[in-house]
Design a protein around this motif. Structure first.
Motif, PDB file in Angstrom:
ATOM      1  N   HIS A 172      50.780  44.185  33.203  1.00 33.83           N
ATOM      2  CA  HIS A 172      49.482  43.576  33.495  1.00 33.83           C
ATOM      3  C   HIS A 172      49.308  42.227  32.809  1.00 33.83           C
ATOM      4  CE1 HIS A 172      48.739  47.597  35.064  1.00 33.83           C
ATOM      5  NE2 HIS A 172      47.713  47.076  35.709  1.00 33.83           N
ATOM      6  N   GLN A 227      40.929  47.952  39.454  1.00 32.69           N
ATOM      7  CA  GLN A 227      41.667  46.800  39.971  1.00 32.69           C
ATOM      8  C   GLN A 227      41.518  46.680  41.484  1.00 32.69           C
ATOM      9  OE1 GLN A 227      45.181  47.824  37.031  1.00 32.69           O
ATOM     10  NE2 GLN A 227      45.691  45.987  38.163  1.00 32.69           N
ATOM     11  N   ILE A 271      41.449  40.910  34.681  1.00 30.56           N
ATOM     12  CA  ILE A 271      42.662  41.648  34.292  1.00 30.56           C
ATOM     13  C   ILE A 271      42.972  41.385  32.819  1.00 30.56           C
ATOM     14  CG2 ILE A 271      45.100  42.057  34.759  1.00 30.56           C
ATOM     15  CD1 ILE A 271      43.227  42.921  36.999  1.00 30.56           C
ATOM     16  N   THR A 311      33.615  45.580  35.341  1.00 33.21           N
ATOM     17  CA  THR A 311      34.791  45.658  34.482  1.00 33.21           C
ATOM     18  C   THR A 311      34.418  46.070  33.063  1.00 33.21           C
ATOM     19  OG1 THR A 311      35.840  43.912  35.775  1.00 33.21           O
ATOM     20  CG2 THR A 311      36.779  44.375  33.610  1.00 33.21           C
TER      21      THR A 311
END
Length: 639
Positions: free
Chosen positions: A501, A453, A477, A408
């Motif tokens: 989101h 994602q 997230i 990420t």
């Protein structure tokens, strides 16, 4: 007076007139006779004078011929004298007085042309041959002189001097020619570099020498020695230019070399190459162009071709490096250096078009433009590779504490760097006419986020604890959303994307609370054995038995301790999110525990050993909740 008398008078007068006329005729006849005798005498005189006139005319013509011959002889003698003086200067050579030497060459040409125009002179052919032989020797010496002057004043440029010609904004911060990459690299990338100042012109040859070289070149061209001049200048300047590039650090790189080289080494070389391209085009090649224009001013037929051949090898050496990188195996980490390389070629495109704009330079110009296109294509293909790599990343190493996954942070940093290249990306998208550039960039960013994602969803399934699955997704997230909100990506993705989101983050937080705390909260509910919920006995316990209360406290104690031990090792790296999640848990757990103790605590407190069952006060629970998500290790003692 009577008529007879008048008639008599008239008769007398008529007689008088007749006599006068007769006398006039006699005089006229006498004059004609006299004039006739003059004509005969003049004709005789003319006949007598004719031989004298002929002799006089011949003498005059002879004088004129003598004058002409003397004048012609004077001119010829003058030519001989000038030729003799010119020959003396030619034999001495051009070293002592180049200007006089060049004048002597002009004089020899003038002498040769003079006798070519006067072939009637008996010695013309001999003089012409002699003058031509002298001219051949003179031009040969000129060629040597041109070569010597050019060679003596053509030296490779020192890297520091070249770097000093750059404006401050483009000058490598290290100032070291051996390692320019310290000033390059992604972290220092800025599109403002293109808006830099003007480079200072470099002095390749001392200005005082340029007029001499120009005059020598003109003489050699007039003598028909263009090819010798061409080779001498090309070989000398091309060699010096290549030496300057190599001293700067330019080196040949093949596709295989680029493929085998460690990435850190290759990245540094690419950073250097970007500086080399800027220095070569803006300073060295521009200097060579100016030098050619000055030396070969007025010789347009040679000038462009000479410049093309002087710079051909140097330009090819530089571009071949870029081509090797563009053709080497694609990888995500190469994207930014590909964009850097594409950007420098786009920046230099006006200079390349100007310097290599002639027909003689078309091959080099097309090579540079095709490399620009090739880099753009490779960069675009790398986008696709990166999306696929993100989506299919099969890293099995799970983050045990549920924190932000390295993938990420890597992808988000990647996207941040992409937005440092917004202007470059817009140009790149326009290379392929794929529509509005901002829309393309937004679509690219969205695809990368979606791929990330999707991968995170797959990685979350590695956790056996479903609560940790939700915490992992919440953390990741949230990290994505926070990073987008703080970057230029927000402007392209839009507020709707951010809000959607953020709701996803909240959904994962709610799921975590439900999964982690639903079971333990069941222990804190009080339902009577008879009657519905809320039916209270006299002691406020709704008729619940002491044994059941003890069992509830024991179960709560075990489950809470397990949660505390396990989830204090979990991590919520964002402090704001961590406090928010703790508060959300506390808002559910503390009131329930406080209520349970208030209602059921007296049953235990009035019995034996109440501390065995009521092990935690409300304050203890609150303190221990504040230790959740700290990422503690097993070796750390519990507070």
């Amino acid at each position: 007076m009577g008529v007879p008398q008048a008639m008599e008078i008239l008769r007398e007068r008529a007689e008088s007139i007749r006599e006068s006329l007769h006398k006039s005729q006699t005089i006229t006849d006498s004059m004609v006779a006299i004039l006739g005798s003059f004509d005969h005498r003049l004709s005789a005189l003319e006949t007598a004078m004719r031989p004298t006139q002929i002799r006089t005319h011949s003498i005059r013509r002879a004088h004129e011929n003598i004058d002409k011959t003397l004048k012609a002889a004077e001119v010829i003698l003058g030519q001989f004298d000038l030729t003799r003086k010119a020959e003396a200067k030619i034999l001495r050579g051009p070293h002592e007085d180049l200007e006089s030497y060049l004048e002597a060459i002009d004089q020899l040409r003038s002498t040769a042309n003079f006798f070519k125009s006067n072939k009637s002179f008996k010695s013309s052919d001999g003089i012409i041959n002699h003058a031509n032989n002298l001219l051949a020797k003179a031009i040969s010496k000129l060629e040597d002189e041109f070569r010597q002057i050019l060679t003596n004043h053509s030296k490779p440029m020192e890297p520091d001097l070249l770097i000093d010609c750059l404006p401050d904004s483009l000058r490598p911060s290290s100032g070291s020619s051996g390692n320019l990459s310290e000033a390059s690299g992604k972290a220092e990338h800025s599109s403002k570099a293109v808006d830099a100042g003007v480079c200072k012109p470099v002095t390749l040859i001392p200005p005082r020498v340029l007029p001499l070289l120009h005059d020598l070149a003109q003489q050699m061209v007039q003598a028909g020695h263009q090819q010798q001049l061409f080779r001498t200048y090309r070989d000398t300047r091309a060699s010096v230019l290549e030496q300057s590039l190599r001293k700067l650090g330019v080196e040949k790189l093949s596709k295989d070399d680029a493929q085998k080289m460690q990435w850190e080494v290759l990245e540094a070389k690419i950073g250097n190459w970007i500086h080399y391209m800027r220095i070569a085009v803006k300073i060295l090649f521009a200097g060579e162009k100016k030098l050619c224009d000055q030396v070969f001013d007025g010789v347009d037929s040679l000038r462009d071709q000479i410049f093309a051949e002087v710079t051909a090898n140097g330009m090819a050496l530089l571009l071949s490096f870029g081509e090797a990188v563009a053709k080497s195996k694609r990888s995500p980490e190469k994207l930014f250096v590909l964009l850097d390389m594409y950007e420098i070629l786009r920046e230099l495109q006006p200079e390349i078009t100007d310097l290599f704009g002639s027909k003689a330079c078309i091959e080099m110009r097309e090579y540079a433009f095709s490399l620009t296109k090739r880099l753009a294509q490779t960069a675009q293909e790398t986008f696709g590779d990166f999306e696929e790599a993100v989506e299919k990343d099969a890293t099995k190493t799970a983050v045990q504490d549920g924190t932000v996954h390295p993938l990420t942070s890597y992808v988000i940093n990647y996207v941040k760097f992409l937005f440092d290249y917004q202007s470059t990306l817009r140009q790149l998208f326009q290379e392929f006419n794929e529509g509005e550039a901002d829309a393309q960039l937004a679509a690219l960013t969205t695809r990368i986020m979606t791929a990330l994602q999707s991968n995170l969803d797959g990685k979350s399934k590695q956790y056996k604890d479903p609560a940790l699955t939700q915490l992992f997704l919440m953390n990741n997230i949230h990290y994505i959303v926070r990073s987008v909100r703080r970057s230029e990506a927000k402007d392209l993705l839009g507020d709707d994307w951010v809000q959607i989101h953020r709701r996803i983050v909240q959904q994962h937080a709610n799921q975590y609370k439900r999964i982690s705390w639903a079971k333990i909260l069941q222990c804190l509910t009080v339902q009577g054995s008879s009657g519905g919920p809320g039916a209270m006995g006299s002691d406020g316990t709704s008729g619940i038995s002491r044994a059941m209360v003890k069992d509830r406290f024991k179960t709560f104690n075990v489950q809470f301790e397990e949660l505390h031990q396990r989830q204090s090792q979990w991590t919520v790296p964002d402090s704001e999110l961590r406090e928010s999640l703790r508060l959300a848990v506390a808002e559910v757990v503390l009131p329930a525990y406080r209520s349970f103790i208030k209602r059921c605590g007296p049953l235990i407190e009035n019995g034996k050993n109440p501390m065995k069952y009521i092990r935690f006060s409300v304050e203890d629970i609150e303190r221990m909740l504040n230790e959740f998500f700290e990422g503690k290790t097993w070796s750390e003692p519990k507070r």
